[in-house]
Design an enzyme around this catalytic site. Structure first.
Site, PDB file in Angstrom:
ATOM      1  N   LYS A  95       0.837  -1.206   0.000  1.00 24.56           N
ATOM      2  CA  LYS A  95       0.000   0.000   0.000  1.00 24.56           C
ATOM      3  C   LYS A  95       0.868   1.250   0.000  1.00 24.56           C
ATOM      4  CE  LYS A  95      -3.801  -0.692   2.199  1.00 24.56           C
ATOM      5  NZ  LYS A  95      -4.547  -1.044   3.419  1.00 24.56           N
TER       6      LYS A  95
ATOM      7  N   ARG B  32      -3.467   2.870   8.277  1.00 20.73           N
ATOM      8  CA  ARG B  32      -3.736   1.566   7.643  1.00 20.73           C
ATOM      9  C   ARG B  32      -2.495   0.687   7.679  1.00 20.73           C
ATOM     10  NH1 ARG B  32      -7.716   2.774   2.732  1.00 20.73           N
ATOM     11  NH2 ARG B  32      -8.130   4.949   3.218  1.00 20.73           N
TER      12      ARG B  32
ATOM     13  N   GLY C  73      -6.973  -9.834   7.153  1.00 24.52           N
ATOM     14  CA  GLY C  73      -6.821 -10.529   8.420  1.00 24.52           C
ATOM     15  C   GLY C  73      -6.047  -9.689   9.408  1.00 24.52           C
TER      16      GLY C  73
ATOM     17  N   MET D 258      -5.144  -5.882  11.126  1.00 25.05           N
ATOM     18  CA  MET D 258      -5.887  -4.661  11.344  1.00 25.05           C
ATOM     19  C   MET D 258      -5.832  -3.869  10.063  1.00 25.05           C
ATOM     20  SD  MET D 258      -5.359  -1.275  13.477  1.00 25.05           S
ATOM     21  CE  MET D 258      -5.243  -0.341  11.946  1.00 25.05           C
TER      22      MET D 258
ATOM     23  N   ARG E 189      -3.768  -0.961  -6.449  1.00 24.45           N
ATOM     24  CA  ARG E 189      -2.991  -2.209  -6.366  1.00 24.45           C
ATOM     25  C   ARG E 189      -3.408  -3.088  -7.535  1.00 24.45           C
ATOM     26  NH1 ARG E 189      -6.103  -4.755  -1.057  1.00 24.45           N
ATOM     27  NH2 ARG E 189      -8.192  -4.517  -1.895  1.00 24.45           N
TER      28      ARG E 189
ATOM     29  N   HIS F 161     -16.277  -8.346   0.934  1.00 25.43           N
ATOM     30  CA  HIS F 161     -15.258  -9.286   1.413  1.00 25.43           C
ATOM     31  C   HIS F 161     -15.421 -10.652   0.755  1.00 25.43           C
ATOM     32  CE1 HIS F 161     -13.697 -12.305   4.333  1.00 25.43           C
ATOM     33  NE2 HIS F 161     -12.679 -11.459   4.371  1.00 25.43           N
TER      34      HIS F 161
ATOM     35  N   GLU G 139      12.527 -42.338  -4.899  1.00 28.31           N
ATOM     36  CA  GLU G 139      11.606 -41.974  -3.819  1.00 28.31           C
ATOM     37  C   GLU G 139      12.137 -42.397  -2.457  1.00 28.31           C
ATOM     38  OE1 GLU G 139       7.922 -44.065  -4.695  1.00 28.31           O
ATOM     39  OE2 GLU G 139       9.034 -45.590  -5.786  1.00 28.31           O
TER      40      GLU G 139
ATOM     41  N   SER H 261      12.746 -40.744 -12.193  1.00 32.84           N
ATOM     42  CA  SER H 261      11.550 -39.936 -11.981  1.00 32.84           C
ATOM     43  C   SER H 261      11.344 -39.789 -10.480  1.00 32.84           C
ATOM     44  CB  SER H 261      10.351 -40.623 -12.633  1.00 32.84           C
ATOM     45  OG  SER H 261       9.185 -39.941 -12.280  1.00 32.84           O
TER      46      SER H 261
ATOM     47  N   CYS I 132       7.127 -36.953 -10.667  1.00 30.84           N
ATOM     48  CA  CYS I 132       5.751 -37.399 -10.862  1.00 30.84           C
ATOM     49  C   CYS I 132       4.952 -37.366  -9.568  1.00 30.84           C
ATOM     50  CB  CYS I 132       5.733 -38.798 -11.459  1.00 30.84           C
ATOM     51  SG  CYS I 132       6.494 -40.016 -10.380  1.00 30.84           S
TER      52      CYS I 132
ATOM     53  N   TYR J 144      11.235 -32.813 -17.037  1.00 31.72           N
ATOM     54  CA  TYR J 144       9.788 -32.642 -17.091  1.00 31.72           C
ATOM     55  C   TYR J 144       9.174 -32.696 -15.702  1.00 31.72           C
ATOM     56  CZ  TYR J 144       9.292 -37.699 -16.441  1.00 31.72           C
ATOM     57  OH  TYR J 144       9.351 -38.958 -15.920  1.00 31.72           O
TER      58      TYR J 144
END
Lengths: 887, 887
Positions: B42, B111, B120, B122, B355, B472, B759, B778, B845, B865
């Protein structure tokens, strides 16, 4: 000389071009004892003995690479056949004999021999080169027809069995029959005619059962024997042996071809086996046995009971004296106790083998101590001659001296120590009872053979009816550190009926007996055991290890009793005190369950406060036992459901006891249930969700430490937070620990550290972050190994045996640190952890902390200490010293 | 000016010595849009607007570092107080007003504003500086007594609520009462006297419920407001928001203090919110709403229903035209669609905020395409303006066009897409029903607030009775990609009775409704859905991603149907085809069970051969769908017990069906039981113990590939061996795979590779060895994450919520690649794997392959990939392109 065209195939020349210069076959005068990787242990020692002038029959060694090549390609490397031919020619020149010669035939023995001694492979073929014609030549040249035919029948038996694969028993049966028919009691009673008949019979047996003719051509015999040696490298027995002994990285076996000398050429010939010192006690006495008019296998197979070596001086004093001289020379040269084989051919002594002798732990320690005082070796050399993993023999119980015992038989004291168990009569039964029924068993056999290895491994002790102190059973048992009584002639073993008979007494499968391998006594029933004393040579040797080692040795102990044992064994602190073990005891489990069943922190308050008092008492006991030594206390680790029952009936009982509704209790238990508890809500995850439990434990620790300080002691506490994988966990809990301690303000008058167990792979990978908030690391390699491999110790039994069988793994990864995977993570952890904190204390408390190879690794990667179970502390001390000596 | 001595405490000078030169407070003319980390989003935009000449009321920004300092030390850095004083003085000079001045008081808004927009925290206090005396000054200076008191009561309400912590409802109740008492319908109907009374009432409420007096001193008001902003950084709502949105690494929030302008100074004043383009559809139309004689929160809170922005031209054409000009200027300057707040004070226009506007995925795509064709941005800039994780909105079902529907109400089309679910009336219920009962729910509220975030996250869609398209509910839903119908005035919500009333119709909790967020329709019951078309702008934008990205995108698909969807979405192959999913279908499970119950390989033969035929058919379908694209097929992975029932009744049924004994079947099942199945007998461990199962699968693959080749197609198969942790596993199985393939000889007329899933942590650490025997790797990051953390996905629910709550983890590690731990292992793996094999194909994967942040990481570490579920393929394509653009 012509090698049959089919015998040694040349490799495709493109495949091995350029390798023609490589030396595949070494004569005995071309090597030395340091060439074990190339020549195998046996070959290297034959070369060494030749070099230092020991009388060794000449021969040559085919190197281990050839085995490797042959196993992989099914053929021989280029140039090998020519080299082999050349070495045979040289042997013919040296012995002035010729392969297949009708007058003066060259006969050889063929023996396997890998870099590491390895029962289970094809061992020996003697008398190779004999056939229907050369046997006559041998008779002529030795002027001993009986000796020649005795050699021939032995050759057919051995070749038929180990090369052609015909059962040993068939040959045994044939010789027993012919002895019976002719009223002979001993093999030596058989006449030349009997032996000639036996030769015919043996050949028939071999040809019938092998389905092919017995090869007459000596070159063909040699070729088949070499191939049999190579094939035996990968048979199941050899693989099992390598696996059980964690032998990896070898290229294969060498093959030793050696001119025969004959111990069976009459009463001035003989053969024997000896140790330069007593392998059972370590006493500095020449020790062994021999048989006259016999070949080598007669002694070790235990078929005839041999004579003690000292008797040889009565039979041939000159040979005996020469032998004494040679054994001293060898021991001095090798700087270790030697195991010899010798043959006397018509009064002339030959040595056929020497190697470092297997020995009991007791002997190893005594020999080390003695050799140092004799000035034979330095302390460092002596320490390297002791196998650390064998030491547990010394640390395990002996028979209680005062106990009354019913001795039912007495055999030879072949391997010391005492064993109690139920009798079984086959190796398979031994393994099955031990692993599946979790029974302690004593394996009883007429005699053992390499096929029995798995059963011997499973048994508490071995009893054999036949065989001497160098029999298969005796040698293997000493290596394994298992009690053995051998040659117990009073015992009649009936394996098929599963019983043994000693006079009037029948001992059935499943009956309890006790063996005392130190005295040779066989005792009925279960005897009481006691701890051996840690004094004398053992104490001396252990002191040397402490002078040398750099790693500290701590123990994993949860009770004052464990602490006391460990301190006696030399522990320098506790590396892991598992507080949850204390929770399971009868007076606590009720409180623990109350705590778990409470709905919230408020409900947990009362049981926790009672538990605190109890834990405080536990810690006081431990601190008092450990004095000012460091004590690492791990906060609660297991998932809470471990403290609750699983079965319906138990749950109902508990509900009644706790005065709660059964279905409520079941709800709690089912809420706590986890699909993969090893990966579940445990360790620091519990501490974060139930901070009050950890707080209670800290309070108990602190109050105990304050309490012992009033007795003038200073506790030295290391508070360990388990299962950290993310630094925020440690930060969060460290704050709770610190806050709890700070509440005691100035009362805190003892040393403490706050650290973490490293057992999650992610902890290793983020160790730089974690180290910022840890005063110490301790590797929990049990969990770390499980997670690194993705194995669960509880379930791996489903596939690990297949993995070991197929050689996918050489060893259960839980038994020793996997240096590539788990070790790689450990190294990453140490490097990252000490990056900004070079003095970070790092230890290991997984069970692998007591494994000698793992200890060497821990030394290399720079750990500060290893921690292991109390009984492994001396092993760890020795292994730690050896790690320094090896590096 | 005097700052109360208690207000801004100086930090200990030793602590921050040398930092006195640091600039803690920036006037709006001292910054720019690139200073978000320092000034917050802001503040940076207020500075930027000031810089480019947009009419922005003057003010200053306290930087984010001050928040960080304050949170950690509870005080302010040295030098801060002086800088703040100086900036207040400057503001007084610029506005020609004075804080606390009785004639011409300076009033400000306060603000929060972090680097990332974050509901969420103030949010706003307006009109700060008013008290019983300055309100009179304001009345005088603005010549608008009513406006002054209206501002004062708003100030007390906001300050009372967000700074003093008094419930919003209490103030609402008070104003409703006064309106009722005086017969006023609208707030604007209240007279000055009513407002004066309300001010008194409000102060009483604030003082009573906060337990302290309302501060009259403007400096005290400012100090408390700044502290409230800082404290709100760490409140639960803000933390939840950061966690849900995976926002980490911020230092805190900035505080913006800005001179007030008043939209409530009569009918020539007003306030509004607008988007430079339609945030729902993306249409290039100015879009927004406003209220005359109102302050900002009136619009967004949805209390009065505002007017569409185009109506402003009727009310004040000059202001409207100026606004149009400013919005064009801003969009051009920011190169993205903007979300503006403006206020008209007595006919003069001010911009209070700009914004990048939140938008639906549909809008994001259209805006990107339009802006490129308008020449406003390049393709690359356009792509970076689309949030990949939002795209799934476009890929998820819409209402079926033809379906008959019972529309029961119509509201504003606040966020597009359709949603079906059971009605719930509180955020807590929404979360509970969704997570614990696994129900799809529609959250129905009068209006939503930040407290409802968790429930909105859990719901399929949101319906609110009040609030506009910038309420909101609407804003949050568009961000989340959830359908929303707002401002549905026909609906009477009775949350406490858990029902809503629409005319005569009562909809109870648990009744099904359907929302169409594209039309604003609320429909009774469950409507059918359909897939949206992937054409037009979407196709255009996706083509751009393909031009830019380097990562290939594959899909995880087990059926031809999945393949077709994935190909439509742009998948370039299958990265993971799980063969076991095929085993579970009804026609196979019986055969699978027969196979498991067979005692040996012989018994498995018949069912396996039947399974082979079926699997072959499956593969034919997949190959035909995928054409020549690569298809990675993973061999059987789960433990066999997953295919067997667990409950007694099911076991009995199965026994009957299989014609086996119940107790035998129970034995089999109990033998297969595992303590930690995740770490058990599965993956390649099954292949090694049951090679016939893997052989069957290979045969099915090969025969399918041969079959499709007869249709002129060329299958491109990657055979994947799962769960490898030790190279010997892969070697052993690769041989079996290769031998099985070789049996087809010259029939093999398709491309294939043999590789492995990575894995197991150990596979990463020994990747150099494994790569020697693998044609591809993979990453299976699901299991790899579980093992690296030591978590079980099935059990982590027991502690993960606590971990996220306490901030120990910022995100469930299963949702995105943990770059330090798991990512560290991946990098080790890639480095080792490509050491001697630089062209080794490596993909991912795991489910994380569809997570944008993880995809960026995969790009960075050099994967070939990513593979993800079909619906995530477009997300992955965009994320992969953005990864290139960002690097």
């Amino acid at each position: 000389m012509i090698i049959p065209s089919s015998s040694i195939t040349k490799a495709d020349s493109a495949e091995s071009s350029g390798s023609s210069a490589k030396k595949y076959v070494h004569s005995f005068n071309e090597g030395n004892k340091n060439m074990k990787e190339v020549l195998g242990g046996k070959g290297a020692n034959l070369a060494e003995m030749t070099k230092i002038g020991i009388p060794v029959p000449f021969g040559f060694t085919i190197i281990t690479d050839v085995c490797d090549y042959y196993s992989q390609k099914g053929e021989y490397p280029d140039g090998f056949a020519e080299q082999l031919e050349e070495k045979i020619n040289l042997l013919e020149v040296k012995t002035i004999k010729k392969f297949g010669d009708l007058d003066n035939p060259l006969l050889v023995s063929v023996r396997s021999g890998a870099a590491v001694s390895m029962p289970g492979m094809m061992d020996t073929v003697l008398n190779l080169g004999l056939n229907d014609k050369t046997v006559e030549g041998l008779a002529k040249s030795t002027k001993n027809e009986r000796g020649a035919y005795d050699s021939y029948r032995r050759f057919i038996h051995m070749f038929g069995n180990v090369v052609m694969g015909v059962s040993h028993d068939l040959f045994e049966e044939a010789i027993e029959n012919i002895k019976k028919e002719n009223g002979c009691e001993m093999d030596t009673d058989l006449t030349v005619d009997h032996l000639k008949k036996l030769v015919l019979e043996y050949k028939k047996i071999a040809e019938k059962h092998a389905g092919k003719s017995f090869p007459e051509n000596p070159y063909e015999q040699l070729k088949l024997s070499i191939e049999a040696v190579f094939s035996s490298w990968d048979n199941d027995r050899a693989k099992t042996y390598r696996r059980l002994n964690n032998i990896t990285g070898l290229r294969g076996t060498a093959v030793n071809v050696q001119a025969m000398v004959f111990g069976n050429m009459g009463e001035n010939s003989g053969t024997g086996v000896a140790f330069t010192r007593d392998p059972a006690t370590g006493a500095a006495e020449f020790y062994g046995e021999f048989l006259m008019n016999a070949q080598g296998e007669d002694v070790v197979a235990g078929i005839r009971t041999p004579l003690p070596i000292s008797d040889l001086s009565n039979i041939n004093k000159a040979v005996y004296d020469e032998l004494l001289e040679l054994k001293d020379k060898l021991e001095k040269h090798y700087k270790d106790m030697q195991d010899l084989e010798f043959t006397i051919e018509k009064g002339k002594l030959y040595l056929l083998q020497t190697r470092d002798g297997k020995r009991t732990a007791q002997a190893a320690v005594k020999i080390a101590a003695d050799m140092v005082s004799e000035g034979l070796v330095t302390k460092k050399e002596a320490l390297l001659n002791i196998d650390p993993s064998q030491l547990n023999q010394l640390l395990h119980p002996q028979l209680k001296a005062s106990a009354k015992k019913e001795v039912i038989a007495k055999g030879l004291p072949a391997s010391p120590g005492a064993a109690v168990g139920k009798v079984v009569f086959t190796a398979d039964d031994a393994m099955e009872w031990a692993t599946e029924k979790n029974e302690k068993v004593i394996l009883v056999r007429k005699e053992t053979s390499p096929e029995d290895i798995h059963g011997m491994h499973s048994a508490q002790g071995i009893l054999t009816a036949r065989g001497g102190i160098t029999s298969h059973a005796a040698v293997v048992c000493r290596g394994m550190g298992k009690p053995c009584v051998s040659g117990c002639n009073d015992v009649m073993v009936n394996a098929s009926a599963k019983k043994m008979i000693i006079g009037d007494l029948v001992v059935d499968e499943g009956d309890h007996i006790t063996l005392d391998g130190g005295t040779g006594e066989v005792i009925l029933g279960e005897m009481e055991m006691q701890k051996p004393d840690m004094v004398g040579d053992f104490e001396t040797v252990m002191k040397w290890t402490d002078e040398i080692r750099e790693l500290k040795v701590r123990t994993n102990a949860d009770t004052p009793e464990d602490c006391k044992v460990a301190i006696e064994f030399g522990a320098e602190g506790i590396g892991l005190c598992r507080t949850e073990h204390m929770f399971f005891e009868e007076d606590r489990i009720h409180l623990v369950r109350q705590m778990i069943l409470a709905k919230d922190e408020k409900g947990r308050k009362a049981p926790l406060s009672k538990l605190k008092k109890i834990q405080q008492g536990d810690f006081v006991g431990i601190f008092e036992a450990m004095k000012d030594r460091p004590v690492t206390i791990r906060l609660l680790d297991p998932p809470l459901h471990e403290f609750l029952p699983e079965k319906d009936t138990q749950i109902e009982e508990l509900a009644l006891e706790m005065k709660v509704d059964v279905s409520d209790l079941k709800d709690v238990i089912s809420n706590l249930h986890e699909v993969n508890p090893m990966l579940g809500h445990r360790g620091c995850r519990l501490g974060i969700t139930y901070p009050d439990i950890y707080r209670m434990q800290i309070q108990a620790i602190v109050e105990a430490a304050i309490e012992v300080s009033s007795h003038g002691m200073k506790a030295n506490v290391e508070i360990e937070i388990p299962l950290v994988g993310e630094v925020a966990e440690l930060k969060y809990l460290r704050k709770i620990v610190q806050t709890t301690i700070d509440e005691y303000g100035e009362k805190i008058n003892f040393e403490y550290k706050i650290g973490t167990m490293i057992e999650i792979p992610r902890a290793c990978l983020t160790a730089n972050e974690i180290a910022k908030h840890a005063d110490f690391f301790s590797f929990g390699t049990n969990d770390l190994t499980q997670l690194t491999y993705g194995y669960s110790r509880d379930d791996a039994g489903k596939f690990l045996p297949a993995y070991l069988d197929k050689g996918i793994l050489n060893r259960d990864p839980m038994a020793g640190i996997d240096q590539k995977g788990v070790g790689g993570l450990m190294q990453i952890c140490i490097e990252l952890g000490r990056k900004d904190k070079s003095d970070l204390e790092i230890g290991i408390c997984g069970e692998q902390g007591g494994d000698p190879e793992s200890i060497e690794f821990c030394h290399k990667i720079g750990l500060d200490y290893v921690s292991c179970s109390p009984y492994r502390v001396p092993i760890a001390r020795l292994a730690a010293a050896q790690a320094v000596l090896k590096s």
